[in-house]
Each structure stands twice: as C-alpha cells, then as structure tokens.
Design a protein around this motif. Structure first.
Motif, PDB file in Angstrom:
ATOM      1  N   GLU A  18      25.010  -1.041  11.937  1.00  0.00           N
ATOM      2  CA  GLU A  18      24.743  -2.516  12.124  1.00  0.00           C
ATOM      3  C   GLU A  18      22.990  -2.650  11.810  1.00  0.00           C
ATOM      4  O   GLU A  18      22.221  -2.000  12.610  1.00  0.00           O
ATOM      5  N   LEU A  19      22.820  -3.153  10.698  1.00  0.00           N
ATOM      6  CA  LEU A  19      21.400  -3.446  10.136  1.00  0.00           C
ATOM      7  C   LEU A  19      20.826  -4.576  10.914  1.00  0.00           C
ATOM      8  O   LEU A  19      21.475  -5.767  10.999  1.00  0.00           O
ATOM      9  N   GLY A  20      19.621  -4.462  11.048  1.00  0.00           N
ATOM     10  CA  GLY A  20      18.682  -5.516  11.628  1.00  0.00           C
ATOM     11  C   GLY A  20      17.823  -5.898  10.586  1.00  0.00           C
ATOM     12  O   GLY A  20      18.319  -6.057   9.401  1.00  0.00           O
ATOM     13  N   ALA A  21      16.395  -6.365  10.668  1.00  0.00           N
ATOM     14  CA  ALA A  21      15.593  -6.691   9.901  1.00  0.00           C
ATOM     15  C   ALA A  21      14.926  -5.579   9.242  1.00  0.00           C
ATOM     16  O   ALA A  21      15.104  -4.435   9.545  1.00  0.00           O
ATOM     17  N   MET A  22      14.262  -5.469   7.981  1.00  0.00           N
ATOM     18  CA  MET A  22      13.609  -4.522   7.567  1.00  0.00           C
ATOM     19  C   MET A  22      12.172  -4.636   8.049  1.00  0.00           C
ATOM     20  O   MET A  22      11.219  -5.728   8.190  1.00  0.00           O
ATOM     21  N   THR A  23      11.357  -3.502   8.394  1.00  0.00           N
ATOM     22  CA  THR A  23      10.056  -3.490   8.823  1.00  0.00           C
ATOM     23  C   THR A  23       9.349  -2.496   7.996  1.00  0.00           C
ATOM     24  O   THR A  23       9.468  -1.188   8.176  1.00  0.00           O
ATOM     25  N   GLY A  24       8.618  -3.087   7.182  1.00  0.00           N
ATOM     26  CA  GLY A  24       7.862  -2.068   6.071  1.00  0.00           C
ATOM     27  C   GLY A  24       8.837  -1.522   5.230  1.00  0.00           C
ATOM     28  O   GLY A  24       9.705  -2.108   4.600  1.00  0.00           O
TER      29      GLY A  24
END
Length: 399
Positions: free
Chosen positions: A329-335
């Motif tokens: 389950e993917l959240g946001a991208m950070t870098g």
C-alpha cells in the motif's frame, strides 16, 4: 564364456541408457536489495481541494431603474470605488428635487415660528400676552424645527439613492463579465446581480478530510507516534491537474471543529499567495499537507516499486531464498523514496536490481548495493513528489 560376458555388458548398457537424467540445479541470480527498517518519515496527507478567492463581492443594484452604460472592461482589474455601471437617474433626480422644495418650505415655516417666539418673549414679560400663548408659540417653533430636520434626513436619503445610480466597485480585484446589458431593468427590491468581483492576489484552497483520519492523527500525537513541527504550522504544496507543482507553498489557516453530518468529513483550508494569478478561483487541485513526522514508518526506493491499475508491488526475497511478489500500500513520495503504508515488515529484503529478468520463484542471492543503496531509508527527504493515495489528516486537526 565370452558370449555370456558380452550379453551382460549389453544388458548393463541398456539399463544405463534407460535411466532418467537428473535436472541441472538452477544458479541463484545475484541481486541488489534494500533492507526495510523502521525510520522517522514525513507524515504527508494528500487531498483534493478547490481554489477560492480570498474575497468575493457580488455587485448588485441598490436602486430600481434602466441600465444606461457599462463603465468597465470585462475581465479587468478594478479598484475599490471605481464606477462599473450607470443607471438612469432621471426619476431619482425629480424625487430629490421635490424633497429639496419641501425642505425650503419647512425652513421658511420654522423661521416664521421662531420670529413669533422672538416677538412674544418681551410681551410675556410685560404680561401683554398670556404665558399660554407664548408656550404655544415656542411649541410651534420646535415642531417646525423638527420638520426641517426630518425633511433634511429625507433629502440625505434621496441623495444617497441618487448616488446609487452610479454603481461602484465595493472592493478591488478582477471583475467578471456583466450579468446585465444596457437597457435592462434592474430592481432594488430583488437586488439584481450586475457582476462579481474576486480578489485573488491571495487565495484559499479548501479540503475535506474524514473524521476517522482526524481521529487517527490525534491518537498518533497522543501516543507519540506522530511528532508535530516546532513552529506549529502545517505546510501545504499544490499539484495542478497536469502534474506540475505550484511553486509557492501555503499554510493551513483554518480547521473546522464540527463534522459534516452528511459526508462525515471535516473542512480544512490553506492560504496561498497568488501574485502571478496561476491559481484560478473554482479550479480543482491536489494538495500535499505536511503534518509533522511519523515514527516507525517504512520507505523503499522508487525503482523497487512496480505500479499497476490494482496498486503497487515489490519483489522480495522469501524465506527459501526465492524471489516473491509482495503487494504494498503506497503512500506519498518523499525524495526518491516511496512511503509504504502496508504490506512490508521490518527486516524484509526488497529487490532493487534486475527486476526485468527476475520471475517469481527463482532463487536469488543478495549482494551489496553500490553507494549504500541497500541500507535502510532513515534519511528520506522531506519534500514529496507524487502519491496515488491519501495518508493522514492535517496537523492542526490533531489539536
């Protein structure tokens, strides 16, 4: 004797040829891996939002009459007090003239009444007239003065109405197209809409977050799994429909403390500077809200994730040393890292190389990744890039 030996050798040869050969052992493919471990990651909330002007003013008719002219250019910027429409003032001018005439008559009456009082004052002292006659004269004078004051107020109202025949901008901003044309009859009683002015040098973006997510963040702050920012502000970034980012960040400035009974959501609002006018009122955008940091989060490199219509997957090394597909389950991208909301555990080895060659079930062996990319992701960047799903609610909602 020799015949028997040859026969035995022939039988042994047939037996050897008829045996099933053993399958060759498949060599383990070397792959680079990323070791999943808990780290402190940005707590990012992604929500759809709608842009609204900071100030909106409906320009409406305050007098009844015929529109003579439109005095502005549609779609232009206007200043507060600038004339926008001219309404035929003929009828109101005639009414104002009548009130002026009534005022002059009332003033003459008041002057005459005051003169009677002035004549009676010495006479009453000499007892040439009765006190009753003098008191009546004083009362008549005061009544005349009150009539003058009343008609003067009516004249002020008439002048005010006459001034409304020139419709002016109540605020400065960008003015929309006219809702009426020359020759249209507008009504004060119906408050006919003439146009609308929007002040969009600064804009609001409103969002709606579920009350359950708000509760999640409050619990996270209470148990210490979410660490709020020191400045106690939640920064917001916007993404346009084409995927580009708005260059100026905003901040949450309002949180509703009641839940919408119909939708079960809580309203949040962020304010943004809009000097170049890129943000248009009514436009839909996507917002990333930075709500402090979250303990015990997982991240994996972007290159390790495969996206599909059903979500994201990664390849991991299972307990038998074979490659296996793991839905995540993917959240946001950070870098350059994906935040993982579910599907992985601490200690999992995520494969980050040779993904095109690897099939589920084949043996693999981990090798050290160059530049330390096989280590955990505790040093994830703080600025996200994209996300297919929303995370947790806004930081101030936690309070």
């Amino acid at each position: 004797m020799i015949k028997n030996i040859l026969t035995g050798l022939f039988i042994l040869g047939l037996t050897a040829c008829s045996g099933t050969p053993e399958a060759p052992v498949q060599q383990a493919m070397p792959v680079e891996t990323y070791l999943v471990s808990e780290s402190e990651i940005p707590n990012i909330v992604e929500l759809p939002g709608r842009v609204e002007a900071v100030r909106v003013a409906d320009v409406r008719a305050r007098v009844t009459g015929i529109v003579q002219r439109r005095l502005y250019e549609e779609g232009s910027n206007v200043k507060a007090g600038q004339p926008l429409f001219s309404i035929d003032p003929s009828e109101l001018r005639a009414s104002t003239a009548q009130v002026k005439a009534s005022l002059e008559r009332a003033r003459a009456t008041a002057a005459n009444a005051q003169a009677v009082v002035d004549r009676y004052r010495p006479l009453v002292a000499e007892q040439a007239i009765s006190q009753q006659e003098y008191d009546a004269a004083v009362a008549a004078s005061r009544e005349a003065q009150a009539s003058v004051a009343q008609i003067r107020a009516e004249l002020d109202a008439a002048n005010l109405q006459l001034g409304y025949t020139t419709v002016r901008a109540p605020i400065g901003g960008r003015v929309r197209s006219a809702e009426v044309t020359e020759g249209a009859l507008v009504s004060a009683s119906e408050a006919t809409l003439l146009t609308r002015i929007e002040q969009a040098s600064r804009v609001y973006v409103t969002f709606a977050q579920s009350s359950s997510r708000i509760l999640d963040i409050r619990r996270g702050i209470t148990d210490g799994s979410i660490i709020l920012n020191e400045n106690d502000r939640a920064e917001v970034e916007l993404i346009f429909e084409d995927g580009t980012e708005y260059p100026i960040p905003g901040q949450i400035d309002f949180l509703d403390f009641s839940v919408n009974e119909t939708t079960g959501t809580v309203t949040l609002r962020a304010e943004f500077a809009n000097p170049s006018g890129l943000l248009l009122p009514g436009e839909f955008v996507r917002a990333r809200i930075f709500v402090g940091k979250k303990k015990g989060g997982f991240v994996v490199p972007q290159k390790a994730v495969t996206l599909s219509e059903t979500g994201g997957t990664v390849m991991v090394i299972d307990n038998d040393g074979n490659a296996a597909i793991r839905p995540v389950e993917l959240g946001a991208m950070t870098g350059a890292m994906w935040i993982i909301e579910g599907g992985l555990n601490a200690g999992d080895q995520v494969i980050v190389s040779n993904l095109q060659k690897i099939q589920p079930g084949i043996p693999v062996i981990a090798k050290p990744a160059p530049n330390g990319s096989g280590h955990n992701g505790a040093s994830a960047a703080t600025k996200p890039q994209a996300s297919p799903s929303a995370s947790k609610p806004e930081k101030e909602a936690a309070r």
